[in-house]
Design an enzyme around this catalytic site. Structure first.
Site, PDB file in Angstrom:
ATOM      1  N   CYS A  98      28.932  45.107 -25.461  1.00 45.13           N
ATOM      2  CA  CYS A  98      28.454  45.292 -24.144  1.00 45.13           C
ATOM      3  C   CYS A  98      28.060  44.258 -23.132  1.00 45.13           C
ATOM      4  CB  CYS A  98      27.444  46.557 -23.833  1.00 45.13           C
ATOM      5  SG  CYS A  98      25.828  45.916 -24.382  1.00 45.13           S
ATOM      6  N   GLU A 138      32.389  47.890 -22.230  1.00 50.28           N
ATOM      7  CA  GLU A 138      32.273  47.523 -23.631  1.00 50.28           C
ATOM      8  C   GLU A 138      33.754  46.727 -23.779  1.00 50.28           C
ATOM      9  OE1 GLU A 138      30.280  48.196 -25.936  1.00 50.28           O
ATOM     10  OE2 GLU A 138      29.151  49.718 -25.193  1.00 50.28           O
TER      11      GLU A 138
END
Length: 491
Positions: free
Chosen positions: A438, A484
């Site tokens: 992330c 992500e």
């Protein structure tokens, strides 16, 4: 929500197949173009802009909070995706530059990507998508110390203001309702809030967790200070009465937990979560699999986008086993590092021969074992411990079993421990590695470089280098600059 997610998963499978079987060409969509005239990184420009107007007199407290928590809220969703795509290209260009011997350059024009970066996969849900929110307690703009919301400012500068989050686009209405009721409760309580740990007070944050069907769990954090267990029990009873039979019953909580702690953050092992009312878990379904969620268990905050992410991972991981699958027998073992509650391994389990997951948090491992049994998945094994301690010996054992070995890692923002990277890099049986991050421009970048650099005996990185093959961004966090990044490495 399930149908859009299914369409996205199906479309990304087609894109993955195309990217892995066709010669690479540079994508030239609008989302990946960069203005050559503006050489200031977009992230720096955005942070500078936010800093300049965060305390501007012409903004309301609500606008300031929205700019801090959801910085992209003023942009259309297409504009948000475009900005994130550019940022991912810039980040990956840094990796290409480093591998080509020009680590200081991050120009996508100069460091043309040598592998495909697919267009970012959008979130099926854009507003109210969070299934977990933590609300703080502190002094509000009106001076009331029992204000529940989100911080602006810092303790170091002494300018903390707690602002109600009812207007935030990423928060579901149920979370906002619980926060309002908790504020009402602590304002009625004779106990002071715990604003700073050295200045007394008791009532602290509240965390709200929900699932796609609306089941709701609340966890109240409490500093006991000098109260006796009997005195604490009185206030626990008041809390239960308020949420179960009083005004807070409008929240319709399925679970109410309470954690006493004199520390800022505390695990279940150090200070157990006490179930005051209701069920000990809530459940969520992803790609047809059901998952148990404990109070402190990790689960992706956006269920709809999680289906897109896990579907993407499943297709990447199983792409190496399709030949075996056609013959009726998956051929690979999946090594799931930082496995959490087992979501990646369990959703991929039909496509691989065996799954071995490693996770530090014991409660998460218990959840993973339970989730495998709940879904009648028999080829998953989960191990509790630090990955850097467990992995080296485990990989030695796996190397003796033969067959393909694919690794997937989904670490926290701090990235992987160097011993974990070393163990993955030095195991020749691992030919394919999928890294989920992330924050790929943070510590994960160090991991990428260590995985891909030439052998370095001084760092004990003696195994064959990995190469980046394919990158796929997934928008897990609409209205924020984060997403992500799924990065596939092979050797």
């Amino acid at each position: 929500m399930g149908l859009p997610g299914f369409r996205l998963v199906k479309s990304v499978k087609i894109s993955i197949t195309f990217a892995l079987t066709k010669p690479y060409f540079q994508f030239s969509t609008k989302a990946t173009t960069v203005d050559k005239q503006d050489k200031t990184p977009a992230t720096k420009r955005r942070r500078k802009s936010q800093k300049n107007h965060l305390w501007s007199d012409n903004l309301s407290w609500e606008e300031r909070l929205a700019d801090a928590v959801t910085p992209l809220w003023r942009l259309s969703y297409d504009e948000q995706l475009e900005l994130k795509q550019k940022h991912q290209e810039t980040t990956l260009s840094q990796l290409v530059g480093h591998l080509s011997g020009d680590p200081k350059s991050s120009s996508p024009v100069k460091n043309k990507l040598t592998f495909p970066l697919l267009p970012i996969l959008p979130s099926p849900v854009r507003d109210g998508y969070r299934n977990k929110s933590t609300f703080s307690v502190n002094r509000g703009a009106d001076g009331n110390t029992k204000t529940v919301g989100f911080y602006l400012g810092t303790g170091k500068q002494g300018n903390i203001v707690c602002v109600n989050g009812d207007h935030l686009l990423n928060m579901p209405e149920k979370h906002k309702l619980v926060a309002r009721c908790y504020q009402d409760f602590i304002r009625q309580s004779p106990l002071d809030p715990c604003l700073l740990f050295h200045s007394g007070g008791h009532w602290r944050e509240v965390t709200v967790r929900t699932n796609a069907t609306g089941h709701t769990m609340a966890i109240v954090y409490f500093h006991p200070q000098t109260l006796t267990p009997e005195e604490v029990a009185v206030h626990q009873t008041d809390l239960v009465d308020y949420f179960m039979r009083g005004p807070g019953s409008v929240c319709q909580l399925d679970s109410l937990f309470f954690q006493e702690s004199s520390m800022t953050r505390c695990t279940h092992e150090k200070s157990p979560y006490q179930l005051l009312y209701g069920q000990p878990h809530i459940y969520e379904t992803v790609l047809g699999f059901k998952f148990r969620i404990s109070p402190d268990a990790f689960f992706q905050v956006n269920q709809g986008a999680a289906e897109v992410l896990y579907g993407t991972l499943r297709d990447l991981i199983s792409a190496n086993t399709e030949k075996g699958e056609k013959q009726g027998k998956p051929t690979d073992t999946l090594l799931d590092v930082c496995c959490g509650t087992g979501a990646i391994g369990i959703t991929t389990s039909p496509r691989v021969e065996k799954v071995i997951g490693i996770e530090l948090i014991e409660q998460a491992v218990e959840d993973a074992v339970h989730n495998a049994a709940l879904n009648n998945v028999l080829n998953c094994k989960f191990i509790s411990g630090k990955a850097e301690a467990v992995l080296p010996g485990l990989i030695v054992d796996l190397s003796c079993t033969g067959g393909g070995l694919t690794a997937v890692v989904n670490p926290a923002r701090a990235g992987l421990h160097y011993r974990v990277v070393r163990a993955l890099r030095n195991q020749p049986n691992i030919r394919r590695l999928v890294y989920v991050s992330c924050k790929p421009d943070g510590e994960a970048m160090r991991n990428f470089r260590e995985l891909c650099c030439p052998p370095d005996p001084q760092k004990k990185l003696t195994g064959e280098a990995f190469s980046p093959i394919l990158a796929i961004p997934v928008d897990m966090f609409p209205h924020t600059p984060h997403c992500e990044l799924v990065l596939l490495f092979e050797r």
